[in-house]
Design an enzyme around this catalytic site. Structure first.
Site, mmCIF file in Angstrom:
data_model
loop_
_atom_site.group_PDB
_atom_site.id
_atom_site.type_symbol
_atom_site.label_atom_id
_atom_site.label_comp_id
_atom_site.label_asym_id
_atom_site.label_seq_id
_atom_site.Cartn_x
_atom_site.Cartn_y
_atom_site.Cartn_z
ATOM 1 N N GLY A 242 0.820 -1.209 0.000
ATOM 2 C CA GLY A 242 0.000 0.000 0.000
ATOM 3 C C GLY A 242 0.851 1.254 0.000
ATOM 4 N N SER A 243 0.317 2.295 0.581
ATOM 5 C CA SER A 243 0.977 3.596 0.570
ATOM 6 C C SER A 243 2.018 3.699 1.673
ATOM 7 C CB SER A 243 -0.066 4.703 0.766
ATOM 8 O OG SER A 243 -0.637 4.609 2.073
ATOM 9 N N GLY A 247 2.222 2.289 5.597
ATOM 10 C CA GLY A 247 3.401 1.641 6.162
ATOM 11 C C GLY A 247 3.857 2.289 7.456
ATOM 12 N N GLU A 264 5.622 -3.435 1.167
ATOM 13 C CA GLU A 264 5.785 -3.022 -0.232
ATOM 14 C C GLU A 264 4.979 -1.740 -0.398
ATOM 15 O OE1 GLU A 264 7.826 -4.280 -2.215
ATOM 16 O OE2 GLU A 264 8.162 -6.356 -1.589
ATOM 17 N N CYS A 298 2.789 0.189 -8.751
ATOM 18 C CA CYS A 298 3.847 0.686 -7.869
ATOM 19 C C CYS A 298 5.158 0.837 -8.639
ATOM 20 C CB CYS A 298 4.029 -0.244 -6.669
ATOM 21 S SG CYS A 298 4.237 -1.969 -7.112
#
Length: 509
Positions: A242-243, A247, A264, A298
């Site tokens: 995700g963003s 994180g 990630e 991404c």
């Protein structure tokens, strides 16, 4: 007219979604408080019930209970369920790809390609089940053997994003299962139906080969449900995609309970183009990397750092290709760029372009909205923007098809520009000079987890470890030795002598 088309199409897409789910063997979810929309028209496909915190807790309990028996199954035996899953994915490849298109908006080729990626990682994991190698090291003590062994870790929590709604789950789940772990999956609330389809196929695979289907659990809902995985001490590893903002929340909470985290996160990927580059090849790679999936990967190419001597010709090639890209309904043949996921994504793109122009950027082409179904769905033309410098907006990741073009004169300056962002996922250099290529791949070259030569930043193969550095989170998924994240290591010493020598030559008593 377009409004009428949208009104007619959305019910058809909703019915097609139900047909697909039945084809996978899934029960149509009961109506509930979670609305599932298709980015194709922005219309409603279904509503489903989000899980409660109690239901999420119960799912983790089932996974933890199943782990007790699952970890004792030999790894090649565990691979049987993954092998059967690969067979089912192959049989349902076209249909699952279509569901990805309906729910995530990907064009057909990319959606089916994502399912193929699932099949590929299953095949990798099946082979891996016979290669979970430890080491034997020489002991300093006579009559002793020193070695390491790898054991199943526990419950793995997988939190996935909308842009790869099934592949990233498969990366984690195929490896986790052969490593002896059980899995609890919390997909994006934007794409819960593809998750339901995959969950159904996996549990069917388990039953087909005589495996307890409780080894895999699915929980649906928003970030409150994801927090169950983050905070539950029975979840040994949280793999979250995700963003960067997400994180920053997940990592310290998992660390506080001494759990493991595999992150990630964001990618602000760049490509350097040198004077020796094959510009035609570079342009093809750049257009796919920047415009594919409507800029919602991404690994999307967001910054192009071009030598001043070739910036003009290369930009012209890209502009020509951008003007020919067909933007539209991803279900239609010949469409190369589908919709953005929602209104927020479109707003973020518009704001980023406004900021770039305020920083004296020049819009070469694109950026405008394309009316495919009137005001329904968020379709845009990929934007190409010349920038005088790497300003704040360029250093940020905007999850939309914006490609910023910067120029350089010396390779050292290009590499410095490349690395001067907080993210560190994927990178490329286009050159026919081996010295330039090797310089980019050196320790003081690209600071990303992925560094490519003469290919774009997207399209990673499952055989290599996938992940990045800095604000990308440092995680590694998929190939190489990424399996080690899903297991625990034990160092073993075996004394097969009749003596008891101590390490470091210590004499005691």
């Amino acid at each position: 007219m377009t409004q009428t088309l949208s009104d007619q199409l959305t019910p058809e897409l909703a019915e097609r979604t139900r047909v697909l789910l039945r084809g996978f063997g899934a029960e149509i979810p009961a109506p509930g408080d979670l609305t599932v929309r298709t980015p194709i028209t922005g219309g409603q496909l279904l509503t489903i019930r989000a899980d409660t915190e109690e239901q999420a807790h119960a799912a983790i309990t089932r996974a933890a209970t199943a782990f007790d028996a699952w970890r004792t199954v030999p790894a090649p035996g565990r691979a049987a369920v993954v092998r059967r899953l690969a067979e089912l994915l192959t049989a349902h490849k076209t249909e699952l790809g279509e569901l990805v298109t309906l729910e995530a908006g990907k064009i057909g080729a990319e959606a089916v390609g994502e399912v193929q990626e699932m099949i590929d990682i299953c095949e990798f994991a099946i082979g891996l089940s016979r290669q979970l190698y430890g080491r034997t090291m020489p002991s300093e003590r006579p009559g002793h053997r020193l070695m390491e062994t790898w054991h199943p870790l526990g419950v793995v929590g997988v939190i996935s994003a909308f842009n790869f709604p099934v592949a990233v789950w498969a990366w984690n789940t195929a490896l986790a299962l052969v490593c002896g772990d059980t899995v609890v999956w919390k997909p994006s609330e934007t794409t819960p139906l593809t998750a339901l389809a995959c969950h159904t196929l996996l549990r069917r695979a388990a039953v087909d080969v005589g495996v307890d289907p409780e080894v895999h659990q699915l929980i649906q809902g928003d970030s409150r449900i994801g927090a169950q995985l983050v905070d539950d001490e029975r979840v040994a590893l949280v793999s979250a995609t995700g963003s960067v903002r997400m994180g920053r929340i997940v990592a310290p909470r998992v660390a506080q309970r001494f759990g493991r985290c595999l992150l990630e996160l964001g990618g602000n990927n760049a490509a350097i183009v040198t004077p020796s580059a094959d510009l035609e090849l570079a342009a093809r790679a750049i257009v796919f990397a920047a415009a594919g999936t409507a800029g919602q990967r991404c690994t999307t190419l967001r910054r192009l750092i071009v030598h001043a001597d070739v910036a003009g010709p290369l930009t012209a090639l890209i502009e020509r290709a951008y003007r020919q890209l067909r933007v539209g309904n991803p279900l239609d043949d010949g469409v190369l760029v589908g919709p953005l996921i929602d209104q927020a994504a479109h707003d973020n793109m518009r704001i980023a372009l406004e900021r770039a122009l305020a920083d004296e950027g020049e819009l070469v082409c694109g950026g405008e909205r394309v009316e495919v179904f009137g005001d329904n769905g968020h379709y845009v033309r990929p934007a190409l923007v010349r920038m005088p410098a790497q300003t704040a907006v360029v250093r940020e990741e905007t999850f939309a098809p914006i490609l910023y073009v910067l120029t350089y004169h010396e390779l050292e300056h290009a590499i410095a520009l490349h690395n001067a962002v907080p993210q560190g996922l994927s990178s490329s250099i286009f050159t026919t000079d081996q010295r330039e290529a090797e310089r980019f791949l050196a320790a003081d070259g690209s600071d990303c987890g992925i560094a490519n030569v003469n290919i774009g930043t997207s399209g990673a193969e499952i055989g290599g470890a996938f992940g990045g550095e800095k604000q990308t989170g440092g995680g590694r998924e998929s190939g190489s030795d990424s399996w080690k994240a899903y297991m625990r290591r034990a160092t073993n010493t075996v004394n097969y002598s009749a003596e008891l020598p101590l390490a470091q030559g210590i004499k005691f008593g």
